[in-house]
Write an enzyme that holds these catalytic residues in place. Structure first.
Site, PDB file in Angstrom:
ATOM      1  N   HIS A 262       0.818  -1.208   0.000  1.00 38.35           N
ATOM      2  CA  HIS A 262       0.000   0.000   0.000  1.00 38.35           C
ATOM      3  C   HIS A 262       0.845   1.248   0.000  1.00 38.35           C
ATOM      4  CE1 HIS A 262      -2.722  -3.119   1.665  1.00 38.35           C
ATOM      5  NE2 HIS A 262      -3.177  -2.804   0.480  1.00 38.35           N
TER       6      HIS A 262
ATOM      7  N   ASP B  50      -4.926  -9.499 -10.874  1.00 36.94           N
ATOM      8  CA  ASP B  50      -5.379 -10.747 -10.270  1.00 36.94           C
ATOM      9  C   ASP B  50      -5.593 -11.827 -11.314  1.00 36.94           C
ATOM     10  OD1 ASP B  50      -5.418 -10.531  -7.454  1.00 36.94           O
ATOM     11  OD2 ASP B  50      -7.023  -9.044  -7.619  1.00 36.94           O
TER      12      ASP B  50
ATOM     13  N   CYS C  52      -8.174  -2.768 -16.369  1.00 35.92           N
ATOM     14  CA  CYS C  52      -7.709  -1.829 -15.344  1.00 35.92           C
ATOM     15  C   CYS C  52      -6.526  -2.321 -14.539  1.00 35.92           C
ATOM     16  CB  CYS C  52      -8.847  -1.439 -14.415  1.00 35.92           C
ATOM     17  SG  CYS C  52      -9.465  -2.795 -13.425  1.00 35.92           S
TER      18      CYS C  52
HETATM   19  C1  PEP Z   1      -6.503  -6.090 -10.567  1.00 35.67           C
HETATM   20  O1  PEP Z   1      -6.505  -7.128  -9.899  1.00 35.67           O
HETATM   21  O2  PEP Z   1      -6.015  -6.023 -11.716  1.00 35.67           O
HETATM   22  C2  PEP Z   1      -7.075  -4.867 -10.029  1.00 35.67           C
HETATM   23  C3  PEP Z   1      -7.208  -3.810 -10.782  1.00 35.67           C
HETATM   24  O3  PEP Z   1      -7.398  -4.854  -8.716  1.00 35.67           O
HETATM   25  P1  PEP Z   1      -6.323  -4.743  -7.523  1.00 35.67           P
HETATM   26  O4  PEP Z   1      -4.986  -4.440  -8.145  1.00 35.67           O
HETATM   27  O5  PEP Z   1      -6.796  -3.663  -6.633  1.00 35.67           O
HETATM   28  O6  PEP Z   1      -6.405  -6.083  -6.915  1.00 35.67           O
HETATM   29 MG    MG Z   2      -7.753  -7.224  -8.172  1.00 34.92          MG
END
Ligand code: PEP
Ligand code: MG
Length: 762
Positions: free
Chosen positions: A367, A633, A680
């Site tokens: 973080h 993920d 994203c």
């Molecule tokens: C992802 O997993 O690509 C995502 C955008 O969510 P986070 O990085 O917050 O897990």
């Molecule tokens: Mg994610």
């Protein structure tokens, strides 16, 4: 009552050493004087100092009692002899009959055969071993605990003197592992991009080396004892919840602090060192150095964690002694060098003075890393030993693009680096000129570029970057940075601020994605052996819907009369999506019944983050208003490689033919169903990967704000159709059949050649 306080004679030794160091004369003469004084004081016939060379051998650097012709001649190989044993153990060795020890090795040139009693201690600085200090006696003798204490204190002072560069010039230290004034380049992991030039500020005391010897040992001891009492009081207060600042240590850590702060052994060691004549700060450093040297290589993670606790406690104690300045008052152009930092600690620093951050630890997905990127603060992490190699005030050049840190650089290196900084600034200015230009490929495909956000500090970036909206607002950040569960009205206020900043631009709020690595310090949780595969995100939210309901209420409230775009993380089955959607609809119904204002329209989306949902897309697409590919993920689960684990997180290339087929499948189904889809994850913000995503048919990317400029520049030169045709060929079975193993693994090389031939700026 504290045991083993040395005699006054040992105290005088430290004053004598200070005197010798202040004398005129060359370094060798002063070191010779120093070993003679130690031998006299401990009534030993020999005292020798060995310093460690870069090849890990130990060179005899000064001696009283052994043949002086052996100085700078005798070198013990790594691990050789009793000195090698001290290096290995990083602790003292006290032997009545040294020649009987199995590790004893004999060097005739030193003429040491008649000596029996042996006491050697490591010369440590910040946990790094610089050398070994030895006394020997003709008769079989067991040195007392007081003698050992005295020798350790002397070695602490010696370490400070050697590393301060006052005693030995850089030339003299040329062949020693520690060359403090020398330029060095250290490498670590890129955590937050950017270049910076500044001066080192250590998040640990750098002032100890100015005067490690106390003027008045009795007064120094009292000063240390009262600082320890203050420390205990403050740790107790923290434990009882008073003054527990934003993101402070968790209760579990506080328990450990309390235990150590009240540990009599720790206290005794500190007070003994001060009683013997070290300054209070030097006493803390000595004990800390010993712990570091012993625990650093511990395999047991529990022990390594305890070392962190002890280090933090030592820092707190030094603060009580006034040895560490408050980091809130940073000097100008500061490059902070720290072991690690939490997101809240980072937010407390004065950004106008802080230029960059170098961490001994730190992970790119932590973080603090996310906060650093939001603040546009360049960070390099996992730089082993940096705290020991940098001195307060050193010039530091930090290259967040390659993960390099230049310490005390030569003039030429600094000039070349400053030229790069200027060039980067010019590049940024060029991106800024693209701000209002729509992202459109050469063959006319409009690409929507939104940004990812999660903190209030991100919001000004909406204007500056020219983002077309927020494609992913990570709502859990508010929870992670808070020291308590944010109340519904606090959540509503944040969402209001986000919508205000966005104006007409759309914002997609992702509901809480907690669990896994995102653990709330103020909520009890059970440890799981595989947190990434565990009880996280929607799984947690659906099992305990209370938190999610509050969040829905806050979101409904903040978007009353407007459009609410909401999406759910880590959906694995259609059932999970349906349950979350039903909960949201129930909350909207409830708000209506209470006569509250509700959003004018609601668009509900799902993240595509598990391979499982990719293979249920046909059905899911009938039920969602949009989807967003969370590639961080999705790739972690596709390759079964933990995104948090540096050993495996970069092991597989995302341009692997298998993962591209999966991503292509998602783009194709969404486009066929006319369902809006964005990507994203971090890859959307990398020019190479973004080009491939566009060629696969994705027309919406949500990226970190700093990536909008570079990605837009690439898009403006891209021919989507042409790259799409090429990509299809690279992925075609016939070409894979002909290609070598490397090409089957990844199409990166083909793409880079294509980009070069077609002048695609990456
Ligand atoms: C992802 O997993 O690509 C995502 C955008 O969510 P986070 O990085 O917050 O897990
Ligand atoms: Mg994610």
């Amino acid at each position: 009552m504290i045991k083993g306080i040395p005699q006054v004679g040992h105290r005088q030794l430290l004053s004598q050493i200070r005197q010798i160091m202040a004398d005129e004369g060359n370094a060798q003469e002063r070191l010779d004087g120093l070993v003679a004084a130690i031998a006299r004081n401990l009534q030993a016939q020999v005292c020798s100092l060995y310093l460690r060379r870069p090849d890990a051998s130990m060179e005899l650097w000064a001696t009283y009692g052994l043949a002086s012709s052996a100085v700078h001649v005798t070198r013990l190989g790594a691990g050789e002899g009793l000195v090698g044993e001290i290096v290995r153990l990083a602790k003292p060795l006290n032997l009545t009959e040294a020649p009987k020890h199995p590790e004893f090795s004999f060097h005739p040139e030193t003429q040491e055969d008649p000596f029996h009693g042996f006491l050697g201690v490591p010369v440590l600085r910040g946990g790094r071993l610089l050398g070994v200090l030895v006394v020997q006696s003709r008769e079989a003798r067991h040195y007392s605990d007081e003698d050992m204490e005295a020798l350790q204190n002397v070695s602490m002072v010696l370490a400070e003197i050697v590393s301060s560069g006052d005693l030995l010039s850089p030339n003299e230290l040329e062949n020693v592992a520690l060359r403090p004034m020398r330029a060095e380049v250290l490498s670590g992991r890129r955590i937050s991009d950017g270049l910076a030039v500044g001066r080192a500020v250590l998040d640990m005391p750098g002032r100890v080396n100015t005067n490690p010897v106390a003027d008045d040992p009795e007064a120094e001891k009292q000063r240390l004892i009262s600082a320890i009492s203050e420390l205990r009081r403050s740790v107790d207060a923290l434990y009882q919840g008073k003054g527990n600042r934003l993101g402070g240590p968790s209760r579990e850590v506080l328990e450990a602090y309390r235990m150590f702060a009240n540990d009599q052994g720790w206290m005794d060691r500190l007070v003994e060192a001060a009683s013997a004549g070290l300054s209070a700060e030097a006493a803390v450093e000595r004990v800390r150095g010993e712990h570091r040297a012993r625990f650093r290589n511990a395999k047991n993670p529990y022990l390594r964690e305890r070392l962190h606790d002890l280090e933090d406690l030592a820092n707190r104690l030094l603060r009580h002694l006034g040895a560490i300045e408050d980091l809130a008052s940073l000097p100008k152009d500061a490059v902070l060098i720290a072991r690690d930092i939490g997101p809240a600690g980072l937010l407390e620093l004065d950004r106008s003075r802080l230029k960059a951050l170098v961490l001994e630890e730190g992970s790119p997905t932590s973080h603090a890393a996310i906060v650093a990127r939001a603040l546009r603060l360049p960070v390099v992490g996992q730089v082993a030993g940096v705290l020991d190699r940098v001195s307060e005030g050193d010039t530091v050049l930090l290259d967040g693009e390659s993960g390099s840190v230049f310490i005390r650089p030569d003039g030429d290196v600094e000039a070349a680096f400053r030229a790069r900084v200027a060039e980067r600034r010019a590049r940024r200015a060029a991106y800024a000129r693209l701000r209002d230009k729509p992202a459109c490929t050469r063959d006319g495909q409009r690409i929507k570029l939104s940004m990812n956000a999660g903190l209030r500090v991100d919001l000004p970036q909406l204007e500056e970057s020219g983002a077309e909206g927020i494609g992913l607002f990570r709502t859990e950040f508010q929870f992670l940075l808070s020291d308590h569960l944010p109340k519904q009205n606090e959540q509503t206020r944040l969402y209001h601020d986000v919508l205000d900043a966005a104006g007409d631009r759309p914002v997609v709020f992702r509901t809480l994605d907690l669990g896994g690595d995102k653990v709330l310090p103020y909520v009890a949780h059970e440890r799981e052996s595989n947190p990434a595969l565990g009880w996280r995100a929607m799984r947690m939210a659906l099992d305990r819907p209370g938190l999610l309901r509050y969040q829905f209420r806050a979101l409904i409230d903040a978007t009353a009369g407007k459009e609410l775009n909401i999406m759910f993380p880590l959906i694995t089955t259609l059932g999970e999506f349906r349950s979350a959607k039903a909960l949201l609809e129930a909350e909207i119904g409830r708000m209506k019944r209470f006569g509250k204002n509700v959003p004018q329209s609601v668009r509900i989306g799902s993240m595509i983050e598990t391979p499982a949902i990719v293979w249920q897309l046909d059905e899911l697409l009938h039920e969602v208003d949009f989807v967003s590919v969370g590639a961080n993920d999705l790739m972690q689960y596709f390759f079964a490689a933990d995104r948090e684990n540096p050993r495996v997180s970069e092991r597989y290339d995302i341009l692997n033919t298998g993962s591209l087929r999966m991503l292509g499948h998602v783009a194709k189904l969404c486009n066929q169903a006319a369902c809006p889809v964005s990507v994203c994850g971090e890859i959307a913000g990398q020019t190479v990967e973004a080009a491939i995503l566009i060629a696969l048919g994705f027309t919406e990317l949500s990226v970190p704000p700093a990536a909008i400029g570079p990605v837009k520049r690439m898009i403006l030169s891209l021919d989507q159709n042409d790259l799409g045709i090429n990509l299809a060929q690279w992925l075609a079975k016939e070409s894979l059949a002909k290609a070598g193993a490397e090409a089957i693994v990844s199409i990166r090389e083909q793409f880079l050649n294509y980009a070069q031939t077609n002048g695609l700026p990456l």
